[in-house]
Write an enzyme that holds these catalytic residues in place. Sequence first.
Site: not given
Ligand code: NI
Length: 183
Positions: A47, A52, A100-101, A142-143, A146
């Site tokens: 995701g 991000q 998480c990236l 989660h997304e 953000h």
């Molecule tokens: Ni994330």
Amino acid sequence: MAILKIARMGHPVLRQGAQPVSEAAVPDLRRLIGDMSDTMHDAPGVGLAAPQVLVGLRVIVYRAPADRIGDDDTVVPDTVLINPDITPLSDHMVLGWEGCLSVPTFRGLVPRYTHIGYRGLGPDGSRIEGEATGFLARVIQHEADHLDGILYIDRMHDLRLLVHEDEVDSFRFADYIESQEDD
Ligand code: NI
């Protein structure tokens, strides 16, 4: 299409609320969505949210690939959700591993609702509405977080459940439970 630079924890963009997408933004949106999908696969991740990649718009992409989901989950191909609106459909929450990236090399056990409803727009502006459980429900929560400047670590109740990715297999949740009861 391009691989975009992913902001890491500490970059202010990850703590800012993102703006809803209006129709006026659509011409640039197609490229953004393509780049976000490419970036998610390149990372690789399941995701990605626009903040991000330094874009303050309410756009998320996600997927549920066969090699990441649980036994009860269904494979979901790349999906785009614009201006997502998430509603819990049950009070039930469970802990599950997340990464998480923007928080590389860490994993955390994060409580998430097990069953959610979601609404938003697809990449062509069409209305999307659905329900999600399990892995997919976790990824969408989660997304969507953000977009409100929330990272998964903010959802954790106990940072002892935050571990290096190389130690996930050696982490013993039972030890944590016992130590918590001893406190
Ligand atoms: Ni994330």
